[in-house]
Design a protein around this motif. Structure first.
Motif, PDB file in Angstrom:
ATOM      1  N   ALA A  48      60.353  24.496  48.141  1.00  0.00           N
ATOM      2  CA  ALA A  48      59.357  25.449  48.636  1.00  0.00           C
ATOM      3  C   ALA A  48      58.881  25.067  50.023  1.00  0.00           C
ATOM      4  O   ALA A  48      58.725  25.933  50.907  1.00  0.00           O
ATOM      5  CB  ALA A  48      58.178  25.517  47.665  1.00  0.00           C
ATOM      6  N   LEU A  49      58.662  23.772  50.252  1.00  0.00           N
ATOM      7  CA  LEU A  49      58.207  23.318  51.566  1.00  0.00           C
ATOM      8  C   LEU A  49      59.259  23.602  52.626  1.00  0.00           C
ATOM      9  O   LEU A  49      58.943  24.079  53.729  1.00  0.00           O
ATOM     10  CB  LEU A  49      57.885  21.831  51.514  1.00  0.00           C
ATOM     11  CG  LEU A  49      57.382  21.203  52.819  1.00  0.00           C
ATOM     12  CD1 LEU A  49      56.120  21.914  53.302  1.00  0.00           C
ATOM     13  CD2 LEU A  49      57.121  19.712  52.621  1.00  0.00           C
ATOM     14  N   ALA A  50      60.526  23.343  52.304  1.00  0.00           N
ATOM     15  CA  ALA A  50      61.599  23.605  53.262  1.00  0.00           C
ATOM     16  C   ALA A  50      61.672  25.092  53.602  1.00  0.00           C
ATOM     17  O   ALA A  50      61.790  25.474  54.781  1.00  0.00           O
ATOM     18  CB  ALA A  50      62.935  23.118  52.689  1.00  0.00           C
ATOM     19  N   ARG A  51      61.577  25.937  52.582  1.00  0.00           N
ATOM     20  CA  ARG A  51      61.634  27.393  52.830  1.00  0.00           C
ATOM     21  C   ARG A  51      60.404  27.856  53.603  1.00  0.00           C
ATOM     22  O   ARG A  51      60.497  28.753  54.448  1.00  0.00           O
ATOM     23  CB  ARG A  51      61.746  28.145  51.513  1.00  0.00           C
ATOM     24  CG  ARG A  51      63.102  27.977  50.848  1.00  0.00           C
ATOM     25  CD  ARG A  51      63.386  29.091  49.879  1.00  0.00           C
ATOM     26  NE  ARG A  51      64.741  28.983  49.348  1.00  0.00           N
ATOM     27  CZ  ARG A  51      65.421  29.978  48.835  1.00  0.00           C
ATOM     28  NH1 ARG A  51      64.874  31.171  48.776  1.00  0.00           N
ATOM     29  NH2 ARG A  51      66.644  29.813  48.372  1.00  0.00           N
ATOM     30  N   TYR A  52      59.276  27.273  53.311  1.00  0.00           N
ATOM     31  CA  TYR A  52      58.052  27.678  54.010  1.00  0.00           C
ATOM     32  C   TYR A  52      58.146  27.319  55.491  1.00  0.00           C
ATOM     33  O   TYR A  52      57.742  28.110  56.353  1.00  0.00           O
ATOM     34  CB  TYR A  52      56.837  27.005  53.375  1.00  0.00           C
ATOM     35  CG  TYR A  52      55.524  27.467  53.956  1.00  0.00           C
ATOM     36  CD1 TYR A  52      55.056  28.762  53.717  1.00  0.00           C
ATOM     37  CD2 TYR A  52      54.754  26.621  54.750  1.00  0.00           C
ATOM     38  CE1 TYR A  52      53.851  29.201  54.255  1.00  0.00           C
ATOM     39  CE2 TYR A  52      53.553  27.050  55.281  1.00  0.00           C
ATOM     40  CZ  TYR A  52      53.104  28.342  55.037  1.00  0.00           C
ATOM     41  OH  TYR A  52      51.916  28.766  55.569  1.00  0.00           O
ATOM     42  N   LEU A  53      58.684  26.145  55.807  1.00  0.00           N
ATOM     43  CA  LEU A  53      58.840  25.756  57.206  1.00  0.00           C
ATOM     44  C   LEU A  53      59.803  26.701  57.923  1.00  0.00           C
ATOM     45  O   LEU A  53      59.567  27.080  59.073  1.00  0.00           O
ATOM     46  CB  LEU A  53      59.335  24.311  57.284  1.00  0.00           C
ATOM     47  CG  LEU A  53      58.323  23.251  56.824  1.00  0.00           C
ATOM     48  CD1 LEU A  53      58.972  21.876  56.793  1.00  0.00           C
ATOM     49  CD2 LEU A  53      57.096  23.249  57.719  1.00  0.00           C
ATOM     50  N   GLN A  54      60.891  27.079  57.241  1.00  0.00           N
ATOM     51  CA  GLN A  54      61.816  28.049  57.828  1.00  0.00           C
ATOM     52  C   GLN A  54      61.129  29.390  58.040  1.00  0.00           C
ATOM     53  O   GLN A  54      61.324  30.051  59.066  1.00  0.00           O
ATOM     54  CB  GLN A  54      63.033  28.221  56.922  1.00  0.00           C
ATOM     55  CG  GLN A  54      63.939  27.005  56.868  1.00  0.00           C
ATOM     56  CD  GLN A  54      65.063  27.183  55.857  1.00  0.00           C
ATOM     57  OE1 GLN A  54      64.862  27.759  54.801  1.00  0.00           O
ATOM     58  NE2 GLN A  54      66.244  26.683  56.198  1.00  0.00           N
ATOM     59  N   PHE A  55      60.317  29.787  57.081  1.00  0.00           N
ATOM     60  CA  PHE A  55      59.588  31.053  57.177  1.00  0.00           C
ATOM     61  C   PHE A  55      58.630  31.030  58.360  1.00  0.00           C
ATOM     62  O   PHE A  55      58.555  31.980  59.136  1.00  0.00           O
ATOM     63  CB  PHE A  55      58.834  31.295  55.870  1.00  0.00           C
ATOM     64  CG  PHE A  55      57.933  32.505  55.893  1.00  0.00           C
ATOM     65  CD1 PHE A  55      58.435  33.774  55.668  1.00  0.00           C
ATOM     66  CD2 PHE A  55      56.569  32.356  56.134  1.00  0.00           C
ATOM     67  CE1 PHE A  55      57.599  34.874  55.687  1.00  0.00           C
ATOM     68  CE2 PHE A  55      55.727  33.454  56.156  1.00  0.00           C
ATOM     69  CZ  PHE A  55      56.250  34.717  55.929  1.00  0.00           C
ATOM     70  N   ARG A  56      57.915  29.904  58.524  1.00  0.00           N
ATOM     71  CA  ARG A  56      56.948  29.811  59.615  1.00  0.00           C
ATOM     72  C   ARG A  56      57.643  29.777  60.978  1.00  0.00           C
ATOM     73  O   ARG A  56      57.066  30.201  61.981  1.00  0.00           O
ATOM     74  CB  ARG A  56      56.092  28.558  59.450  1.00  0.00           C
ATOM     75  CG  ARG A  56      55.196  28.557  58.219  1.00  0.00           C
ATOM     76  CD  ARG A  56      54.164  29.654  58.244  1.00  0.00           C
ATOM     77  NE  ARG A  56      53.254  29.523  59.378  1.00  0.00           N
ATOM     78  CZ  ARG A  56      52.335  30.427  59.701  1.00  0.00           C
ATOM     79  NH1 ARG A  56      52.236  31.550  59.002  1.00  0.00           N
ATOM     80  NH2 ARG A  56      51.535  30.241  60.721  1.00  0.00           N
ATOM     81  N   ALA A  57      58.874  29.260  61.002  1.00  0.00           N
ATOM     82  CA  ALA A  57      59.587  29.146  62.279  1.00  0.00           C
ATOM     83  C   ALA A  57      60.270  30.444  62.680  1.00  0.00           C
ATOM     84  O   ALA A  57      60.710  30.580  63.824  1.00  0.00           O
ATOM     85  CB  ALA A  57      60.617  28.029  62.184  1.00  0.00           C
TER      86      ALA A  57
END
Length: 390
Positions: free
Chosen positions: A334-343
């Motif tokens: 989830a953290l990895a996907r969230y960082l991709q989402f924010r970027a």
């Protein structure tokens, strides 16, 4: 002008029984429904919810923003003055009404032949669904504690809101007690694995529509989480500072992290009822079924759909608390996907939202934290706000 031959179908819930999907479908097809002789009232999607907030303002006083007063009169006037033979008035905000509150609505509709429609679902699916919705609205109660509170039979801060909305015999008596039983329609939600169209195919003929004339491929606003994802979100709720503003939580945690990240992780494990809870859940489901049969309500579907299926032989016992290793694995994904989402590149900022809509959004977010069963109304208002931005 409507007359006693005009039929008004009050779709009163229950929450978590496909109400949001049915409302989205009817709103999307309201022009086609009108051409087929069925009115779906309201100038925008939130109007039917606002009408019940208006007439039951002591129950929903925290929702009394400036567009609420007069909403019930507007909807009733539209129902009374239509030239269509039938209308559908759909909001699960009607479910917890007292007999006096229900009578307010029924009396105002005395110009028409009123029918009550209630969608109902297997109780073993309702219970975990409500817990998940609670967690999605910042509640911190573990699944095990939630089940234990319901199992105890006591009324407290956990169980009272649940039964206000989910006590099916009480809800049906409240709204249908003064009507002939053939005008109280119980529509059963199909079992897990059935066609996604089947609920609509059961509901539509009740209100006088041919389901084959309508596509069910319409935008939906619901999202669901698996057991591990929901428990992870619950722990985030515990870790968050209690002063973390609700509006920021709803935007950042619920509508972004939960809806756009957690709900899209692969292979979610379903939230199921442990074997120890099957006896009281099955007893409750049987009580509901017996009450429906004894009162002679019109059933659409199969009452057997309401009886929980026994656990499959050889199926592992569902856990009410995932292992820390499972939570860690999902948290990293989830953290990895969230960082991709924010970027990811962001769209241009939307135009300003009118102040009344901002105030209404603030009100709904606050109340939905207290009453998670009412998140449908908040989602509808959020969509209306997005349309105004465009």
């Amino acid at each position: 002008m409507a007359s006693p031959s005009h039929r008004v179908y009050l779709h009163i819930g229950l929450p978590k029984t496909g109400t949001t999907s049915l409302q989205a479908l009817m709103w999307h097809h309201r022009e086609a429904m009108a051409a087929d002789g069925v009115l779906y009232p309201g100038a925008e999607r939130g109007e039917q919810h606002r009408a019940i907030i208006d007439v039951h303002n002591t129950r929903y006083k925290a929702w009394n923003e400036e567009r609420v007063p007069g909403a019930f009169e507007r909807v009733v006037a539209e129902l009374e003055n239509t030239d269509k033979p039938a209308s559908v008035f759909s909001t699960e905000l009607m479910a917890p009404a007292s007999p006096e509150e229900a009578q307010q609505v029924l009396s105002a509709l005395s110009f028409a032949e009123v029918h009550v429609v209630c969608t109902v679902r297997d109780f073993a699916r309702q219970v975990p669904s409500v817990w998940q919705e609670n967690v999605k609205t910042r509640h911190r109660t573990t699944y095990d504690a939630f089940l234990g509170a319901l199992r105890s039979g006591e009324l407290n801060g956990i169980t009272r809101p649940f039964w206000d909305f989910q006590d099916l015999p009480r809800v049906l008596r409240t709204w249908g007690g003064t009507l002939p039983p053939e005008r109280v329609h119980v529509v059963t939600v199909p079992p897990r694995g059935a066609s996604s169209r089947l609920l609509w195919e059961r509901f539509a003929p009740v209100v006088g529509l041919d389901p084959e004339n309508y596509s069910t491929e319409v935008p939906q606003e619901n999202f669901s989480l698996g057991m591990v994802e929901t428990e992870l979100l619950r722990r985030i709720n515990v870790a968050l500072d209690k002063d973390f503003p609700w509006m920021r939580y709803a935007t950042t945690v619920k509508d972004t992290f939960a809806a756009k990240i957690l709900s899209r992780l692969p292979d979610p494990s379903p939230i199921r009822v442990p074997a120890e809870d099957y006896p009281w859940i099955c007893e409750t489901a049987q009580r509901f079924i017996d009450d429906i049969r004894d009162r002679g309500y019109h059933v659409v579907g199969d009452l057997d759909d309401l009886m929980p299926a026994p656990p499959r032989e050889g199926e592992p016992e569902p856990s009410t608390m995932p292992a820390d290793s499972e939570l860690l694995a999902v948290a990293v994904k989830a953290l990895a996907r969230y960082l991709q989402f924010r970027a990811a590149p962001r769209a241009a900022p939307p135009s300003a939202v009118p102040a009344p809509v901002r105030r209404l959004s603030h009100t709904l977010r606050g109340l939905s934290e207290q009453y998670p069963q009412l998140m449908t109304a908040r989602r509808i208002y959020s969509k209306a706000k997005s349309q105004l931005r465009r």
